[in-house]
Design an enzyme around this catalytic site. Structure first.
Site, PDB file in Angstrom:
ATOM      1  CB  SER A 120      -0.881  -0.003   1.255  1.00 41.15           C
ATOM      2  OG  SER A 120      -1.732   1.117   1.256  1.00 41.15           O
ATOM      3  CE  LYS A 169      -4.359   3.437   2.217  1.00 46.26           C
ATOM      4  NZ  LYS A 169      -5.602   2.836   2.725  1.00 46.26           N
ATOM      5  CG  ASP A 222      -8.014   1.926   0.336  1.00 44.36           C
ATOM      6  OD1 ASP A 222      -7.486   1.340   1.285  1.00 44.36           O
ATOM      7  OD2 ASP A 222      -9.197   2.352   0.372  1.00 44.36           O
ATOM      8  CD  GLU A 264      -8.899  -1.298   0.012  1.00 45.52           C
ATOM      9  OE1 GLU A 264      -7.887  -1.368  -0.721  1.00 45.52           O
ATOM     10  OE2 GLU A 264      -8.866  -1.499   1.223  1.00 45.52           O
ATOM     11  CG  ASP A 299     -10.917  -1.759   4.184  1.00 44.38           C
ATOM     12  OD1 ASP A 299      -9.812  -1.187   4.061  1.00 44.38           O
ATOM     13  OD2 ASP A 299     -11.279  -2.267   5.253  1.00 44.38           O
ATOM     14  N   GLY A 345      -4.511  -4.936   5.408  1.00 46.89           N
ATOM     15  CA  GLY A 345      -3.525  -4.713   6.468  1.00 46.89           C
ATOM     16  C   GLY A 345      -3.884  -3.504   7.314  1.00 46.89           C
TER      17      GLY A 345
HETATM   18  C1  LIG Z   1      -3.446   3.617   8.363  1.00 51.27           C
HETATM   19  S1  LIG Z   1      -4.337   2.968   7.001  1.00 51.27           S
HETATM   20  C2  LIG Z   1      -4.959   1.438   7.572  1.00 51.27           C
HETATM   21  C3  LIG Z   1      -6.090   0.992   6.654  1.00 51.27           C
HETATM   22  C4  LIG Z   1      -5.627   0.774   5.234  1.00 51.27           C
HETATM   23  N1  LIG Z   1      -4.550  -0.200   5.181  1.00 51.27           N
HETATM   24  C5  LIG Z   1      -3.652  -0.168   4.175  1.00 51.27           C
HETATM   25  O1  LIG Z   1      -3.652   0.651   3.285  1.00 51.27           O
HETATM   26  C6  LIG Z   1      -2.564  -1.207   4.239  1.00 51.27           C
HETATM   27  C7  LIG Z   1      -1.796  -1.067   5.513  1.00 51.27           C
HETATM   28  C8  LIG Z   1      -0.754  -2.180   5.628  1.00 51.27           C
HETATM   29  O2  LIG Z   1      -0.010  -2.375   4.664  1.00 51.27           O
HETATM   30  O3  LIG Z   1      -0.743  -2.834   6.694  1.00 51.27           O
HETATM   31  C9  LIG Z   1      -6.779   0.349   4.328  1.00 51.27           C
HETATM   32  O4  LIG Z   1      -7.796   1.064   4.326  1.00 51.27           O
HETATM   33  O5  LIG Z   1      -6.704  -0.647   3.616  1.00 51.27           O
HETATM   34 MG   LIG Z   2      -8.699   0.018   2.682  1.00 51.13          MG
END
Ligand SMILES: CSCC[C@@H](NC(=O)CCC(=O)O)C(=O)O
Ligand SMILES: [Mg+2]
Length: 368
Positions: A135, A163, A189, A214, A239, A291
């Site tokens: 991510s 993102k 996302d 996402e 999500d 994650g």
């Molecule tokens: C601080 S962002 C946590 C939530 C976000 N998580 C990620 O983008 C992946 C984070 C990871 O690589 O653990 C999501 O919405 O999917």
């Molecule tokens: Mg997400």
């Protein structure tokens, strides 16, 4: 199995670089770990709640409080203590799924360690290694983003997730596609940053052949996601909206999503996560493992889940060094874009004493 006591341990781990999403920027991870002690084993649970209620309504201080005042005493008083009894015992309490998930994870780890069985076998894993995506946060410029993506591709990651938010969406996607080519597995996302009124704008992403978009809309807007899915070609993945097997089934029936991001902490634990997997597989809906910046403890357990048959898309199960210079377990290192699924009993890893001590900000022992 009898509960002897639970240790609540707060840790703070600095991130190797700021991680910016549509709901804020993180520079460190303040997390809650549980060490569940039973008569014949100890297990570890990791609560994925963030420091502030910005990803969801949960946050670390609230999770610690609800565990200390309600969940742990309730479990201590339960007739039967095994992982499958945790959710039913806590069902009378509303919400707090991340806190419930952490406790269930600790009990499950202890139970499986006592039996000498790996979590991957308990969940039904069919793979020994899983492909890993990464991510990538919102950056201050396109060149900075392209450098970051190049670094992750050099590290071997199988999939890039960007993102996005209003003002940072079409241009970064176009730049990444243009620089790294059409073969790159690429997705975005939004963390609920758009409304269904943005459908025509989000359709501008269609030409870039994304795997998915996402959680573009509010977590409670299933009908909005169904309407958006009728107006764009990019598959919609949920999500934040998916909090249980029931909401997964509802979202699929409403055609609000074509893909599901499964996060054990968000849904109340690994056993509910498996049920969501099973519901999605029954409907032909691909899933992947999301994650929450987990330490090696949560990362190990997520890899066991990501090895189930319906997890057909690379997840956000990146290597430890994606977020942390030093992990509290032996670090997870991505090789040829994959990570090995732990094979030891329970979650298969344990904290390293010195590394854990170095990031611990408080411990609290609750004898039962
Ligand atoms: C601080 S962002 C946590 C939530 C976000 N998580 C990620 O983008 C992946 C984070 C990871 O690589 O653990 C999501 O919405 O999917
Ligand atoms: Mg997400």
């Amino acid at each position: 199995m009898k509960l002897t006591g639970v240790e609540l341990r707060r840790i703070t781990m600095p991130l190797v670089a700021p991680f910016r999403t549509s709901f804020g920027t993180q520079t460190s991870r303040d997390a809650l770990l549980l060490r569940v002690v039973t008569g014949n084993a100890e297990g570890w649970g990791e609560c994925v709640a963030m420091s502030d209620p910005l990803y969801s309504s949960e946050y670390v201080d609230a999770a610690a409080d609800v565990l200390r005042r309600y969940f742990i005493p309730t479990l201590a008083a339960a007739d039967r203590l095994d992982a499958h009894a945790v959710a039913p015992a806590l069902a009378k309490f509303r919400g707090h799924r991340m806190a419930k998930a952490a406790l269930e994870m600790g009990v499950l780890d202890a139970e499986l360690r006592a039996e000498g069985r790996p979590l991957s076998r308990e969940l039904g894993a069919v793979r020994e290694r899983v492909p890993c995506g990464v991510s990538v946060g919102i950056m201050s410029s396109i060149p900075e983003l392209l450098d970051a993506v190049a670094g992750y591709l050099d590290a071997g990651y199988a999939r890039i997730k960007l993102k996005i938010e209003p003002g940072w969406d079409v241009a970064p996607v176009a730049a990444v596609r243009e620089r790294f080519g059409d073969e790159l597995l690429l997705q975005v996302d939004a963390n609920t940053a758009y409304t269904v009124g943005d459908a025509r704008h989000l359709a501008l992403l269609d030409p870039f052949d994304l795997l998915l978009i996402e959680q573009p809309l509010d977590e409670e807007d299933l009908l909005g996601h169904a309407e958006l899915a009728r107006q764009i070609r990019t598959p919609v993945c949920l999500d934040e909206s998916i909090t249980s097997a029931r909401t997964a089934a509802d979202a699929i029936r409403l055609q609000a999503c074509a893909i599901v991001n499964v996060k054990p902490g968000r849904v109340g634990g690994y056993l509910e996560a498996r049920r969501i997997h099973d519901v999605c597989v029954a409907h032909g809906v691909p899933v992947w493992c999301g994650g929450m910046l987990e330490t090696g403890l949560g990362r190990a357990a997520n890899l066991a889940l990501a090895a189930l048959p319906g997890f057909t898309l690379p997840g956000d199960t990146s290597g430890s060094d994606r977020y942390y210079r030093t992990d509290i377990t032996t670090p997870f290192v991505v090789r040829e874009g994959q990570l090995d699924v732990p094979t030891g009993p329970g979650i298969g890893v344990e904290p390293l004493a010195a590394e854990l001590a170095a990031v611990t900000t408080s411990t609290e022992w609750l004898p039962l």
